[in-house]
Design a protein around this motif. Structure first.
Motif, short mmCIF file in Angstrom:
data_model
loop_
_atom_site.label_atom_id
_atom_site.label_comp_id
_atom_site.label_asym_id
_atom_site.label_seq_id
_atom_site.Cartn_x
_atom_site.Cartn_y
_atom_site.Cartn_z
N LEU A 157 0.73 -1.08 -0.11
CA LEU A 157 0.02 0.14 -0.06
C LEU A 157 0.84 1.34 -0.06
O LEU A 157 0.69 2.43 -0.49
CB LEU A 157 -1.03 0.14 1.34
N ALA A 204 1.02 4.10 -2.76
CA ALA A 204 0.91 5.69 -2.24
C ALA A 204 1.96 6.35 -2.64
O ALA A 204 1.76 7.71 -2.96
CB ALA A 204 0.49 5.56 -0.95
N LEU A 224 -1.44 11.36 1.10
CA LEU A 224 -2.24 10.60 0.11
C LEU A 224 -2.85 9.23 1.01
O LEU A 224 -3.93 8.87 0.86
CB LEU A 224 -1.25 9.84 -0.90
N THR A 225 -1.97 8.84 1.98
CA THR A 225 -2.45 7.80 2.80
C THR A 225 -3.59 8.12 3.59
O THR A 225 -4.67 7.59 3.97
CB THR A 225 -1.17 7.23 3.65
N VAL A 235 -11.84 4.70 3.80
CA VAL A 235 -11.96 3.30 4.11
C VAL A 235 -12.27 3.07 5.47
O VAL A 235 -13.00 2.11 5.69
CB VAL A 235 -10.58 2.61 3.70
N ILE A 251 -6.56 8.24 1.54
CA ILE A 251 -7.27 6.93 1.32
C ILE A 251 -7.82 6.26 2.58
O ILE A 251 -8.53 5.63 2.53
CB ILE A 251 -6.11 6.07 0.91
N GLY A 252 -7.16 6.69 3.63
CA GLY A 252 -7.41 5.76 4.93
C GLY A 252 -8.33 6.48 5.37
O GLY A 252 -9.47 5.56 6.07
#
Length: 332
Positions: free
Chosen positions: A292, A296, A314-315, A322, A318-319
């Motif tokens: 992952l 990223a 970015l993490t 989610v 995304i996180g």
């Protein structure tokens, strides 16, 4: 609990996914590189040839490959530390940064950047700060010689708050030309990472040390009394888990700065797919977290190329959705 054949299949698929992410990161970027150019650079490097040192393939080997390996190692360390922290604190919201390790590393790194030290000195100060925070939290949480999950968590939160105040103070007093680099470190940045092997070595050692305790971790995850009833030395196990998770977090933060949500979201995603058996969950989380973060980081340096984004941004992007999705799926 997955069968041995299903567990092996899951680990194999995750390993292939991680390899694809690594290979994809080598060919992605502002400079297009053909596979034959990369292969020629590999052969030239293997035979110590000097006529291909400035080719695109050679630049990929010298810049993109170390960065991709560092991203994989840091992602694996954060995911592994997240699994261990969630077992240690018996809290699904625990992540590698919950006990102030990242704050301590941040204070050390910000001190180095504030005074204009070299990158090696900044990394050394970040690791020293993380170790200092780890020892402080554990020492304060023990108090009269015993500690509980609640006491450890509260101590970590207080230490993290104090470190955050020191970081804010240094940012407010820093020279304008140094603030940008300090902010990039705080948001997570692999752009200045060229030495990948220390983080990878820590990842391998952390897995080798934690896997023999997988059965005891399974019992600890079910409850303190149940683990003690089955003969688990709970005090010793919790100390080992705390040190392993802290060192893994320290190595990741020292290498790449503060990268959020990998250690929180990845264990939940892997747990949904394979269950909560630590014998499979630990290596699976390390592989998934590494893949992952490689993806990223590849996106961070290609979305607005030639400029780069902090990978921690970015993490987080995304996180957050989610994790909200996972939270919505849980029963009330």
């Amino acid at each position: 609990m997955p069968t041995p054949r299903r567990a092996a299949l899951i680990l194999l698929l995750l390993a292939l996914f991680a390899l694809l992410a690594l290979f994809g990161s080598l060919f992605s970027g502002s400079l297009a590189v053909a596979p034959q150019e990369l292969w020629a650079a590999v052969l030239a490097h293997a035979f110590h040839a000097n006529d291909a040192t400035n080719t695109p393939g050679a630049l990929v080997l010298e810049l993109r490959l170390p960065r991709a390996l560092a991203a994989f190692a840091c992602g694996g360390l954060l995911a592994l530390a997240g699994v261990l922290m969630q077992v240690l604190l018996r809290n699904p919201l625990a992540d590698p940064y919950v006990l102030g390790i990242s704050g301590g590393a941040g204070v050390g790194a910000m001190s180095g950047l504030f005074f204009g030290f070299s990158l090696w000195a900044v990394d050394a100060l970040a690791f020293a700060g993380a170790l200092a925070a780890m020892l402080t939290v554990f020492g304060l949480a023990r108090g009269d010689g015993s500690w509980t999950q609640t006491r450890l968590l509260l101590t970590g939160v207080i230490v993290a708050a104090g470190c955050g105040a020191l970081i804010a103070l240094m940012l407010s007093l820093a020279e304008e030309g140094r603030v940008h680099g300090m902010l990039f470190w705080l948001m997570g940045d692999l752009g200045q990472t060229f030495t990948w092997w220390p983080a990878m070595l820590v990842l391998v050692l952390a897995l080798l040390v934690s896997l023999p305790f997988a059965r005891e971790l399974n019992l600890l995850a079910r409850g303190l009394m149940q683990a003690q009833a089955f003969g688990v030395a709970v005090g010793r196990l919790r100390f080992i888990v705390y040190v392993l998770a802290s060192l893994a977090t320290a190595a990741a933060v020292t290498t790449a700065g503060s990268i959020g949500f990998v250690g929180l979201v990845v264990p939940h995603l892997v747990r949904l797919a394979i269950g909560n058996d630590q014998r499979v969950l630990l290596p699976a989380a390390a592989l998934a977290g590494g893949a992952l973060l490689v993806l990223a980081d590849t996106a961070a340096r290609t979305v607005i190329a030639p400029q780069q984004l902090p990978v921690g941004v970015l993490t987080a992007l995304i996180g957050v959705p989610v994790f909200l999705f996972l939270l919505a799926r849980q029963p009330r």
